[in-house]
Design a protein around this motif. Structure first.
Motif, PDB file in Angstrom:
ATOM      1  N   UNK A  22      43.083  60.144  52.625  1.00 26.06           N
ATOM      2  CA  UNK A  22      43.812  60.119  53.883  1.00 26.06           C
ATOM      3  C   UNK A  22      43.096  59.206  54.870  1.00 26.06           C
ATOM      4  N   UNK A  23      43.808  58.209  55.364  1.00 29.87           N
ATOM      5  CA  UNK A  23      43.233  57.238  56.280  1.00 29.87           C
ATOM      6  C   UNK A  23      43.473  57.659  57.728  1.00 29.87           C
ATOM      7  N   UNK A  24      42.859  56.940  58.622  1.00 32.08           N
ATOM      8  CA  UNK A  24      43.091  57.188  60.046  1.00 32.08           C
ATOM      9  C   UNK A  24      44.575  57.008  60.346  1.00 32.08           C
ATOM     10  N   UNK A  25      45.120  57.918  61.118  1.00 30.70           N
ATOM     11  CA  UNK A  25      46.541  57.862  61.402  1.00 30.70           C
ATOM     12  C   UNK A  25      47.372  58.726  60.469  1.00 30.70           C
ATOM     13  N   UNK A  26      46.714  59.290  59.448  1.00 27.62           N
ATOM     14  CA  UNK A  26      47.403  60.221  58.553  1.00 27.62           C
ATOM     15  C   UNK A  26      48.047  59.614  57.335  1.00 27.62           C
ATOM     16  N   UNK A  27      47.992  58.280  57.196  1.00 23.34           N
ATOM     17  CA  UNK A  27      48.577  57.653  56.017  1.00 23.34           C
ATOM     18  C   UNK A  27      47.646  57.809  54.819  1.00 23.34           C
ATOM     19  N   UNK A  28      48.238  57.998  53.651  1.00 16.28           N
ATOM     20  CA  UNK A  28      47.456  58.151  52.427  1.00 16.28           C
ATOM     21  C   UNK A  28      47.368  56.844  51.662  1.00 16.28           C
ATOM     22  N   UNK A  29      46.160  56.530  51.204  1.00 12.69           N
ATOM     23  CA  UNK A  29      45.956  55.361  50.342  1.00 12.69           C
ATOM     24  C   UNK A  29      45.694  55.848  48.918  1.00 12.69           C
ATOM     25  N   UNK A  30      46.552  55.439  47.995  1.00 12.76           N
ATOM     26  CA  UNK A  30      46.366  55.777  46.586  1.00 12.76           C
ATOM     27  C   UNK A  30      45.650  54.595  45.935  1.00 12.76           C
ATOM     28  N   UNK A  31      44.427  54.824  45.519  1.00 17.41           N
ATOM     29  CA  UNK A  31      43.607  53.749  44.977  1.00 17.41           C
ATOM     30  C   UNK A  31      44.135  53.303  43.612  1.00 17.41           C
ATOM     31  N   UNK A  32      44.128  52.015  43.411  1.00 19.25           N
ATOM     32  CA  UNK A  32      44.487  51.494  42.087  1.00 19.25           C
ATOM     33  C   UNK A  32      43.336  51.744  41.122  1.00 19.25           C
ATOM     34  N   UNK A  33      43.609  51.609  39.832  1.00 20.47           N
ATOM     35  CA  UNK A  33      42.544  51.759  38.843  1.00 20.47           C
ATOM     36  C   UNK A  33      41.431  50.756  39.056  1.00 20.47           C
ATOM     37  N   UNK A  34      41.787  49.533  39.458  1.00 23.70           N
ATOM     38  CA  UNK A  34      40.765  48.521  39.714  1.00 23.70           C
ATOM     39  C   UNK A  34      39.909  48.878  40.921  1.00 23.70           C
ATOM     40  N   UNK A  35      40.526  49.474  41.937  1.00 28.57           N
ATOM     41  CA  UNK A  35      39.762  49.877  43.128  1.00 28.57           C
ATOM     42  C   UNK A  35      38.815  51.028  42.802  1.00 28.57           C
ATOM     43  N   UNK A  36      39.299  51.991  42.028  1.00 30.09           N
ATOM     44  CA  UNK A  36      38.419  53.098  41.623  1.00 30.09           C
ATOM     45  C   UNK A  36      37.295  52.563  40.742  1.00 30.09           C
ATOM     46  N   UNK A  37      37.632  51.610  39.872  1.00 31.94           N
ATOM     47  CA  UNK A  37      36.609  50.992  39.022  1.00 31.94           C
ATOM     48  C   UNK A  37      35.530  50.313  39.835  1.00 31.94           C
ATOM     49  N   UNK A  38      35.926  49.639  40.909  1.00 30.42           N
ATOM     50  CA  UNK A  38      34.946  48.990  41.780  1.00 30.42           C
ATOM     51  C   UNK A  38      34.040  50.022  42.440  1.00 30.42           C
ATOM     52  N   UNK A  39      34.639  51.105  42.939  1.00 26.76           N
ATOM     53  CA  UNK A  39      33.848  52.155  43.596  1.00 26.76           C
ATOM     54  C   UNK A  39      32.891  52.832  42.621  1.00 26.76           C
ATOM     55  N   UNK A  40      33.392  53.235  41.460  1.00 29.08           N
ATOM     56  CA  UNK A  40      32.545  53.930  40.492  1.00 29.08           C
ATOM     57  C   UNK A  40      31.496  53.004  39.879  1.00 29.08           C
ATOM     58  N   UNK A  41      31.835  51.725  39.729  1.00 27.54           N
ATOM     59  CA  UNK A  41      30.848  50.769  39.239  1.00 27.54           C
ATOM     60  C   UNK A  41      29.705  50.600  40.226  1.00 27.54           C
ATOM     61  N   UNK A  42      30.061  50.458  41.506  1.00 23.22           N
ATOM     62  CA  UNK A  42      29.028  50.374  42.561  1.00 23.22           C
ATOM     63  C   UNK A  42      28.176  51.636  42.574  1.00 23.22           C
ATOM     64  N   UNK A  43      28.833  52.791  42.535  1.00 24.20           N
ATOM     65  CA  UNK A  43      28.114  54.062  42.612  1.00 24.20           C
ATOM     66  C   UNK A  43      27.236  54.281  41.381  1.00 24.20           C
ATOM     67  N   UNK A  44      27.729  53.915  40.216  1.00 25.55           N
ATOM     68  CA  UNK A  44      26.955  54.095  38.984  1.00 25.55           C
ATOM     69  C   UNK A  44      25.648  53.312  39.048  1.00 25.55           C
ATOM     70  N   UNK A  45      25.731  52.083  39.555  1.00 24.95           N
ATOM     71  CA  UNK A  45      24.516  51.259  39.642  1.00 24.95           C
ATOM     72  C   UNK A  45      23.580  51.789  40.728  1.00 24.95           C
ATOM     73  N   UNK A  46      24.139  52.140  41.893  1.00 26.58           N
ATOM     74  CA  UNK A  46      23.312  52.636  42.993  1.00 26.58           C
ATOM     75  C   UNK A  46      22.571  53.913  42.598  1.00 26.58           C
ATOM     76  N   UNK A  47      23.273  54.886  42.073  1.00 26.45           N
ATOM     77  CA  UNK A  47      22.649  56.170  41.740  1.00 26.45           C
ATOM     78  C   UNK A  47      21.698  56.038  40.562  1.00 26.45           C
ATOM     79  N   UNK A  48      22.043  55.206  39.571  1.00 26.60           N
ATOM     80  CA  UNK A  48      21.130  54.996  38.442  1.00 26.60           C
ATOM     81  C   UNK A  48      19.844  54.324  38.901  1.00 26.60           C
ATOM     82  N   UNK A  49      19.975  53.324  39.785  1.00 22.42           N
ATOM     83  CA  UNK A  49      18.804  52.591  40.239  1.00 22.42           C
ATOM     84  C   UNK A  49      17.855  53.490  41.038  1.00 22.42           C
ATOM     85  N   UNK A  50      18.433  54.378  41.843  1.00 23.06           N
ATOM     86  CA  UNK A  50      17.600  55.280  42.626  1.00 23.06           C
ATOM     87  C   UNK A  50      16.810  56.227  41.732  1.00 23.06           C
ATOM     88  N   UNK A  51      17.417  56.644  40.630  1.00 22.44           N
ATOM     89  CA  UNK A  51      16.777  57.601  39.738  1.00 22.44           C
ATOM     90  C   UNK A  51      15.912  56.915  38.688  1.00 22.44           C
TER      91      UNK A  51
END
Length: 583
Positions: free
Chosen positions: A304-333
């Motif tokens: 849910x974005x500001x203003x109440x509109x919902x953004x449904x992430x595409x598979x590519x967008x989720x892939x970008x987020x999880x790819x970033x997170x996978x590297x960040x969290x792995x690197x920290x550990x």
């Protein structure tokens, strides 16, 4: 389950065929009886009905007899190691699983048969944990309610790939005569060769899930199982991650083979499929929705974005987020693990965002053919070589977080997403704003994907053949409207003119259609057929180029125009009678 009902030949499907005979419906009889379902790397998936081209008791028995004989001949250890069998909540799924088990047990092959519905990744995981030689999951994933399927895993816990599928298909053809014993599922209850892996797998799957947990999550999420099997398994996973139990979409948390609240049980379809989840989230002040498909191997995410509109992430967008997170969290550990020993993967029709991140951060990126069977088997190669596989994804909302399951896994992906979202919110951001940060750091990767529906395989073949002879015999198009094409890669016939010898580096398959166009402006577009649905899909990605005056907005506009040209000049829906997608 009513065992006596499946101890005899199926009178319902027999009656269907007799009725068609009495009606003299020759065309329908030809469709049902003159063609068999093709067994491939995706296994089987089609409508449930009478006939050799449909999913029914007989074709399940024939398929399993062929698979069983292939395993006995090529993997004799199956007599001691056994096979894993699971099923989802669709019509006939449990029935088909019991018939599958019957065939193996009558061949004196042990079977780990789940005692209840389970997610598809639980079968992939169980193959490795139980050290089985094969896994079978009865599911049609997100297909319409009329369909069912039969997915096969190898001993490495990944879906089988060529040439194994061809060997199994040949063995099926050689074992079509149904044995009398194959119909009698009562043997499943009587013989100790059948074991229930549920308790062990539930425990050990969640213990392995802890490897993906970096800190406790306290954010409130809304969850829908899309009338599938995911809810109780996600609840167990929440306990491991310390995630609050999500707010459930009550109407959709229990398995229901009729899928009564959605036109298609596919969270990838967007707001139409997620409307109840959005209503539930709004009513409970929840800003993030996690949605599994009916067999819980895929994950959709909305915010849910500001203003109440919902953004449904595409598979590519989720892939970008999880790819970033996978590297960040792995690197920290793991700060001391060389980046050169770490891998991420994506299918060739998915965004190249992981490739860009890998180039900057120093880890490895591998592109594969479409489908997790390719990414799973490639991941297995790297793991056996002592490498670390962090993440893999395909744009069709399929994600593999870690390497405990060598297939897409919507249960683990939902937990990792929940943890990532909590971290992002703690930083004063949202998932949408974090995605923008990722693109600002690594470059925008703008995608536009969709599909057309076509049930006629001959028409589909003609469309792609016309593309291959667009400029004369054997000549692919060199323009698409005003846009010039620089390279063409055709993985059906084995051509890639970006290579000195014109030979593609990715595997070639004559059984599926797949053509990729690289435009002179840098846009990449792929047209392909689905292996599991009557769809012609198109995938496009474009990146801004400041040197050419292309910012994000102008790149988006140019991509939209390119897609329209692809539809107008290449797909030509009116000429080929293609149906537009319906959400």
């Amino acid at each position: 389950m009513n065992i006596m009902y499946i101890c005899v030949k199926n009178e319902a499907t027999r009656s269907d065929i007799l009725q068609l005979v009495n009606e003299k419906n020759i065309e329908e009889l030809k469709k049902r009886l003159l063609k068999r379902m093709e067994f491939g790397t995706a296994g089987l998936r089609t409508r449930m009905a009478a006939g050799f081209s449909m999913m029914n008791d007989l074709t399940i028995i024939q398929t399993t007899q062929g698979l069983c004989q292939y395993l006995l001949k090529n993997c004799p250890s199956v007599k001691s190691k056994g096979v894993v069998v699971g099923y989802d909540g669709r019509h006939n799924s449990e029935r088909f699983a019991w018939l599958t088990t019957t065939v193996f047990i009558n061949a004196e092959v042990p079977v780990y048969l789940y005692s209840r519905v389970c997610p598809t990744p639980y079968v992939a995981y169980a193959v490795i944990y139980c050290k089985a030689d094969c896994g079978i999951m009865v599911t049609a994933s997100h297909n319409p309610k009329e369909d069912n399927g039969y997915k096969v895993y190898g001993s490495n816990g990944s879906q089988i790939i060529s040439p194994v599928d061809k060997y199994v298909a040949k063995s099926i053809e050689e074992n079509l005569a149904p044995l009398i014993t194959s119909w009698d599922a009562s043997v499943v209850e009587k013989i100790p060769l059948r074991k229930d892996p549920y308790n062990d797998i539930l425990k050990h799957y969640n213990e392995d899930l802890k490897k993906l947990c970096y800190f406790r999550s306290v954010h409130t999420f809304t969850y829908t199982a899309m009338h599938g099997v995911g809810y109780p398994y996600v609840i167990e996973a929440c306990k491991v991650f310390g995630v609050r139990e999500p707010v459930p979409v009550v109407e959709q948390i229990m398995p229901d083979p009729e899928f009564p609240t959605v036109r298609y049980p596919n969270p990838e379809e967007g707001e139409g499929a997620l409307s109840l989840a959005i209503d539930t989230a709004n009513a409970n002040n929840s800003s993030v929705i996690l949605a599994n498909d009916p067999d819980a191997d895929r994950l959709a995410v909305a915010e849910k974005l500001e203003g109440g509109k919902w953004h449904i992430f595409s598979g590519n967008e989720i892939g970008a987020l999880l790819g970033w997170w996978s590297w960040l969290s792995f690197r920290q550990k793991n700060p001391d693990v060389p980046a050169s020993d770490v891998y991420m993967l994506a299918s060739t029709v998915s965004s190249k965002i992981l490739q860009t991140i890998a180039r900057i951060e120093g880890f490895n990126f591998e592109e594969t053919l479409t489908g997790f069977k390719w990414m799973g088997n490639k991941s297995d190669e790297y793991l056996k070589a002592g490498k670390t596989v962090l993440f893999a994804f395909e744009e069709a909302i399929g994600f593999m977080c870690g390497s405990s399951v060598l297939d897409k896994d919507g249960v683990s992906a939902s937990m990792v997403t929940a943890e990532m979202a909590t971290y992002v919110y703690d930083q004063g951001l949202t998932l949408y704003k974090q995605l923008e940060n990722i693109y600002q750091k690594y470059g925008y990767h703008i995608s536009l994907n969709s599909y057309f529906i076509c049930h006629d395989k001959d028409v589909i073949k003609r469309l792609f053949d016309d593309l291959r002879n667009f400029n004369g015999t054997g000549k692919h198009p060199d323009t698409c409207g005003p846009y010039k094409i620089k390279y063409v890669r055709d993985l059906t016939v084995g051509i890639d003119n970006s290579k000195p010898d014109n030979i593609p580096t990715l595997p070639v398959s004559k059984s599926s259609q797949m053509v990729t166009f690289t435009f002179e402006n840098g846009c990449v577009a792929t047209l392909r057929t689905s292996g599991t649905e009557p769809k012609i899909k198109y995938y496009t990605e474009h990146k801004p180029d400041p040197q050419k005056g292309l910012d994000k907005q102008s790149t988006q506009h140019e991509l939209e125009d390119i897609v329209q040209c692809i539809i107008t000049y290449f797909l030509q829906p009116e000429k080929y009678n293609l149906q537009t997608r319906v959400s």
